[in-house]
Design a protein around this motif. Structure first.
Motif: not given
Length: 257
Positions: A86, A20, A51-52, A16, A48
């Protein structure tokens, strides 16, 4: 070596984070190639960020799953690598993209982004050296630090103020301020907060009537929460110390003859 169930959650965290960065980089390249000016399209930014947030959800539960179902020898190393991607590199890239397109450019956003990445690396190294079982985190956890950095970017303050706020978040991550670990009901409350953040960002990306108000309200609550938690811990500890009864002093003169 076989991967455990928790390792797949950790890999989902890293995936992820990578997606992102890819989403933001692709949107930035298309924006510059088309001669666009100003900030990126809100849909690309929101994708994005979502996703984080999903990566933060994976990170919240991979340790719990490892404790319940067992982990592998690679689990800790994979977890650190995923967190750097991440919650270190991805938010740092957000800051660079914001400074390049919407914040006026210059070296300040780049320096602030470098501070975030270095803070996450130092924090993870320090966490690996700490003994397990402590009830609190020393310093702001990197997932919450990443969310705070992205919150600052989404609020789009002036470049000097925004860079200073990002550096302040980086300092919180390597500071000695204690933050409670999300366990039990608190862990599920954090998960609900993540789901609420995803919903607010989705409404903002779809240009809902109250989407912008939800974005600013949620962002302000995140920043207030990060500042209020350590103050709450200090207050409760001080109250606990004051409520402990003092042992009586012995009478003067010593024991009777």
């Amino acid at each position: 070596m076989r991967l455990a169930v928790a390792d797949y959650l950790t890999l989902g965290n890293a995936l992820c984070g990578f997606m992102a960065v890819w989403q933001l980089a692709a949107a930035q390249s298309a924006h510059l190639a088309g001669g666009g000016t100003g900030p990126l399209d809100r849909g690309a930014v929101a994708a994005a960020v979502v996703l984080l947030l999903v990566a933060a959800g994976f990170d919240l539960f991979d340790g719990r799953v490892a404790r319940r179902l067992g982990g592998s020898g690679m689990g800790a190393e994979l977890d650190n690598l995923a967190d750097v991607i991440s919650f270190g590199f991805a938010p740092a890239f957000f800051v660079v993209a914001w400074g390049t397109l919407g914040g006026g450019g210059g070296a300040l956003p780049v320096a602030a982004a470098a501070a975030v990445l270095l803070a996450v690396v130092v924090r993870l190294a320090r966490f690996s050296c700490q003994s397990p079982g402590c009830g609190n985190f020393t310093g702001l956890p990197s997932p919450f630090g990443a969310m705070a950095v992205i919150t600052v970017v989404l609020l789009d303050p002036p470049v000097l103020l925004g860079s200073a706020a990002v550096v302040a978040v980086a300092w919180l991550m390597v500071s000695r301020i204690e933050y409670p670990k999300p366990r039990g009901r608190m862990a599920y409350a954090v998960l609900v907060w993540i789901a609420g953040s995803v919903a607010c960002l989705t409404a903002w990306a779809m240009d809902a009537p109250a989407g912008t108000a939800l974005l600013y309200s949620g962002s302000s609550l995140v920043l207030v929460l990060l500042a209020a938690v350590p103050v709450y811990l200090l207050t409760t500890r001080r109250h606990a110390r004051l409520s402990v009864p003092q042992s009586p002093l012995p009478p003067p003169g010593g024991p009777a003859d």
